[in-house]
Design an enzyme around this catalytic site. Structure first.
Site, PDB file in Angstrom:
ATOM      1  N   GLU A 117      19.781 -13.773  -0.867  1.00 10.10           N
ATOM      2  CA  GLU A 117      19.762 -12.955  -2.079  1.00 10.10           C
ATOM      3  C   GLU A 117      18.417 -13.076  -2.797  1.00 10.10           C
ATOM      4  OE1 GLU A 117      22.197 -15.038  -1.072  1.00 10.10           O
ATOM      5  OE2 GLU A 117      23.521 -13.430  -0.401  1.00 10.10           O
ATOM      6  N   TYR A 167       2.890 -22.500  -8.938  1.00  7.62           N
ATOM      7  CA  TYR A 167       2.081 -21.736  -7.990  1.00  7.62           C
ATOM      8  C   TYR A 167       1.996 -22.463  -6.641  1.00  7.62           C
ATOM      9  CZ  TYR A 167      -1.904 -19.762  -5.604  1.00  7.62           C
ATOM     10  OH  TYR A 167      -2.715 -19.235  -4.651  1.00  7.62           O
ATOM     11  N   GLY A 223      18.754 -24.586  -7.603  1.00  8.35           N
ATOM     12  CA  GLY A 223      18.247 -24.480  -6.239  1.00  8.35           C
ATOM     13  C   GLY A 223      17.185 -23.405  -6.167  1.00  8.35           C
ATOM     14  N   GLY A 266      15.287 -20.793   0.227  1.00 14.34           N
ATOM     15  CA  GLY A 266      15.440 -19.552  -0.544  1.00 14.34           C
ATOM     16  C   GLY A 266      16.542 -18.718   0.087  1.00 14.34           C
ATOM     17  N   GLY A 323      36.744 -20.039  24.827  1.00 19.22           N
ATOM     18  CA  GLY A 323      37.174 -21.333  24.287  1.00 19.22           C
ATOM     19  C   GLY A 323      36.085 -22.388  24.357  1.00 19.22           C
ATOM     20  N   GLU A 371       7.298 -22.308   4.545  1.00 21.50           N
ATOM     21  CA  GLU A 371       8.629 -22.812   4.903  1.00 21.50           C
ATOM     22  C   GLU A 371       9.526 -21.670   5.398  1.00 21.50           C
ATOM     23  OE1 GLU A 371      10.772 -24.705   1.723  1.00 21.50           O
ATOM     24  OE2 GLU A 371      12.456 -25.260   3.017  1.00 21.50           O
ATOM     25  N   ARG A 372       9.476 -20.547   4.673  1.00 22.97           N
ATOM     26  CA  ARG A 372      10.321 -19.402   5.055  1.00 22.97           C
ATOM     27  C   ARG A 372       9.908 -18.836   6.396  1.00 22.97           C
ATOM     28  NH1 ARG A 372      10.032 -17.342  -1.147  1.00 22.97           N
ATOM     29  NH2 ARG A 372      11.608 -18.836  -1.861  1.00 22.97           N
ATOM     30  N   LEU A 407      31.129 -14.946  23.842  1.00 22.75           N
ATOM     31  CA  LEU A 407      31.009 -14.819  25.300  1.00 22.75           C
ATOM     32  C   LEU A 407      31.479 -16.093  26.000  1.00 22.75           C
ATOM     33  CD1 LEU A 407      27.565 -13.011  25.748  1.00 22.75           C
ATOM     34  CD2 LEU A 407      29.814 -12.131  26.432  1.00 22.75           C
TER      35      LEU A 407
END
Lengths: 383, 249
Positions: A370, A236, A135, A367, A343, A245-246, A340
């Site tokens: 970690e 690259y 991954g 990603g 249930g 994407e991040r 808050l």
């Protein structure tokens, strides 16, 4: 509320946000509960969005896009989240991670064949990176493409592929060379080729409106003209792609926290306990204050970062910081929002329940937390 | 065909507004502003008329200089150019708005004026009617259909208990109700193009209009808080309460 982050935006960005919000709230939001429940959104959604010109806001005009800057893509991602289903945002958003290598490095023929129909909402694209055995550690992917005349023969498997069950083609990471990151390439693989199959649609914790596929490649013959960029030069392109994407995941996380906050605001001013509304209790008010503070800080950081990227910077470390901090903030805010709601927060009818399931993907996808910390630590420590 | 349409910048109707400290007005700072909902229908109809008959759509707004955003939104939908009359809306009444608008209309001499039937913030529902009276033009308010042919507009109006169909000779004022059309979404290319369309800024002085409010808002108050409900034991005590406490029976 006046938002510090909005000072980074122009009048055009604000108009775009209004128009996109109106579109999403009118056309998509009313169906979201049904699509989440059915674990599927209809294919026409791509066509609606394509007709509204929302699929290619940052793609160049000559490719059928609108040529807007990065803020437009981020605003679109935020507003898609405001439909109430980040799974829908992610399902539609698979083009945002699968097209950029083609847009930036594709040949004119590849652009005509793959980019234009997706931006018009006529075809669906997905990105295939992750494998059952690799991954975040992208350099060890094993799906192999072996040259045979003017074709590659592809064998391997991909998993967790968003929109993979219905994609017309997959921008696929394949190994064309030796071990490590120097031996991988990006290859467009059409889903109607012999030997391509969708092994299964993987059931998952959240993002229910989107599909997540396991794909199998069994001697799939792919023409060499489907290679993006140069052979063995895929790593690259992929790294470049990960940054956007991040960043979108960071923007989406903040918007999900914002939704959780808005839902909480409504609930605590209505629900009564011990003789007053929940908002009448100091413990609630302080929780809301912390929510707003976290959201505002992260949003402003993300907007500042997007402004730097638009100006031409490539801030790898800051993108990693944005993802980790936005996601951790959103996870905490959404957890508090469920609390808050008591249930009701655990019940399907309440949006915060969905947000709670959906946000759990964010420290993993695009990603892991970690891996982000590895990026940051490599930037701050001497080698 | 020369078509004039109006847009008003209003506080987002979904935003929670607060009163200022002496209850003389609303605190709008920091709240998001957007185009008055009814004006969206007027703008859409103006653009549809242009698409059917050719010509030009002029978008007019009155308010502070931030109102260019609402004009640009209408230009992004398909309008051609804008006119912003800068004025402090807290010191201007419906007559003042109508006087300014009538002055712009006299300068532009459009064939038809399409407006929202009212603005969702102040809800006066006066401006279209006042402009028509001032110019001596026919008016068709609360339009849910609008057809233009041979120098006349045929307008379906929503009235109490049904609909009325009227024909008005152009030039005329038509005010839009919410079933008139489905306002389009401005696309990003449209938004980018709108950036280059001209917006003329004018002051009341430029138009030779003197503003003398005849309607002055004395103050605002929030609706009284509702008392908690009460559970009664049986139907008889319910009737008793309705008759003697609530006095509604």
């Amino acid at each position: 509320m006046a938002r510090l982050a909005d000072h980074f935006l122009s009048e055009e960005h604000l108009i775009f946000r209004e128009q996109t919000r109106r579109f999403v709230q009118d056309k998509l939001a009313p169906h979201v509960d049904e699509w989440e429940e059915k674990k599927h959104f209809p294919g026409e959604v791509y066509q609606w969005l394509g007709d509204a010109g929302l699929l290619g806001v940052t793609a160049p005009e000559e490719m059928g896009g609108a040529g807007g800057d990065l803020f437009y893509a981020m605003i679109f991602a935020e507003e898609m989240c405001r439909s109430g289903s980040s799974g829908l945002a992610a399902g539609v958003g698979s083009l945002g991670i699968s097209l950029p290598p083609l847009i930036h490095h594709g040949t004119p023929e590849q652009v005509d064949k793959f980019v234009r129909p997706v931006l018009a909402g006529k075809k669906v694209s997905a990105l295939g990176v992750t494998e059952p055995g690799a991954g975040s550690d992208v350099a060890s992917i094993r799906t192999r493409a072996v040259r045979d005349g003017d074709h590659y023969i592809v064998n391997g498997a991909k998993s967790f592929i968003t929109s993979g069950t219905r994609a017309d083609f997959i921008t696929t990471v394949v190994r064309t060379g030796g071990e490590g990151f120097g031996g991988i390439s990006l290859l467009v693989i059409e889903s109607n080729r012999d030997g391509f199959s969708v092994a299964r649609n993987m059931p998952k914790m959240g993002w229910h409106a989107s599909d997540t596929a396991e794909l199998a490649f069994d001697n799939v013959r792919v023409p060499v003209e489907n290679l993006i960029g140069s052979e063995n030069g895929g790593f690259y392109l992929l790294m470049e792609n990960f940054a956007s994407e991040r960043l979108s995941l960071a923007f989406m996380a903040v918007e999900m926290a914002q939704l959780a906050f808005e839902e909480s605001m409504k609930y605590v001013q209505d629900r009564r306990a011990f003789g007053k509304t929940l908002a009448g209790h100091q413990v609630t008010r302080h929780k809301l204050a912390e929510m707003v503070a976290g959201i505002d800080l992260c949003r402003t950081y993300n907007y500042a970062l997007a402004a730097r990227i638009i100006a031409g910077d490539n801030p790898m470390m800051e993108v990693a910081i944005a993802k980790n901090k936005s996601v951790d903030m959103a996870s905490e805010v959404i957890d508090q929002a469920v609390q808050l709601h008591g249930g009701y927060g655990y019940m399907r009818e309440f949006l915060v329940e969905r947000l709670y399931r959906d946000i759990r993907l964010f420290p993993i996808g695009g990603g892991t937390r970690e891996v982000m910390n590895e990026i940051i630590s490599k930037m701050i420590l001497p080698r | 065909m020369k078509i004039l349409t109006t847009v008003k910048r209003v506080v987002d109707p979904d935003a929670k507004v607060r009163l200022n400290s002496d209850n003389s007005g609303l605190v709008t700072e920091g709240l998001e502003a957007k185009m008055n909902a009814f004006d969206q229908y007027g703008v859409e109809e103006a653009i549809k008329l242009k698409e059917a008959h050719g010509g030009e759509v002029i978008v007019v707004s009155i308010g502070d200089s931030a109102g260019t955003k609402e004009i640009r939104t209408a230009l992004a939908m398909g309008g051609d150019r804008g006119v912003l009359v800068t004025a402090d809306m807290s010191e201007i009444d419906p007559k003042g708005v109508a006087d300014l608008l009538a002055a712009v209309i006299e300068r532009e001499a459009p064939d038809i004026v399409l407006m929202g039937k009212l603005s969702v913030d102040s809800e006066n529902n006066q401006v279209g009617q006042r402009v028509a009276a001032k110019l001596g033009w026919p008016q068709a308010t609360f339009a849910f259909t609008c057809e233009v042919a041979d120098g006349w507009a045929t307008v379906g109006r929503e009235v109490d208990g049904g609909t009325a169909n009227v024909r008005v000779k152009l030039p005329a004022i038509v005010t839009a109700d919410l079933r008139l059309n489905e306002p389009r979404y401005a696309s990003l290319p449209g938004i980018m193009k709108a950036k280059r369309k001209p917006i003329e800024e004018l002051t009341p002085d430029d138009l030779g209009v003197e503003l003398e409010p005849q309607l002055i808002i004395q103050g605002y108050s929030l609706p009284p808080a509702r008392a908690a409900g009460e559970i009664v034991d049986d139907v008889d005590s319910l009737i008793d309460r309705l008759q003697n406490t609530a006095k509604v029976l």
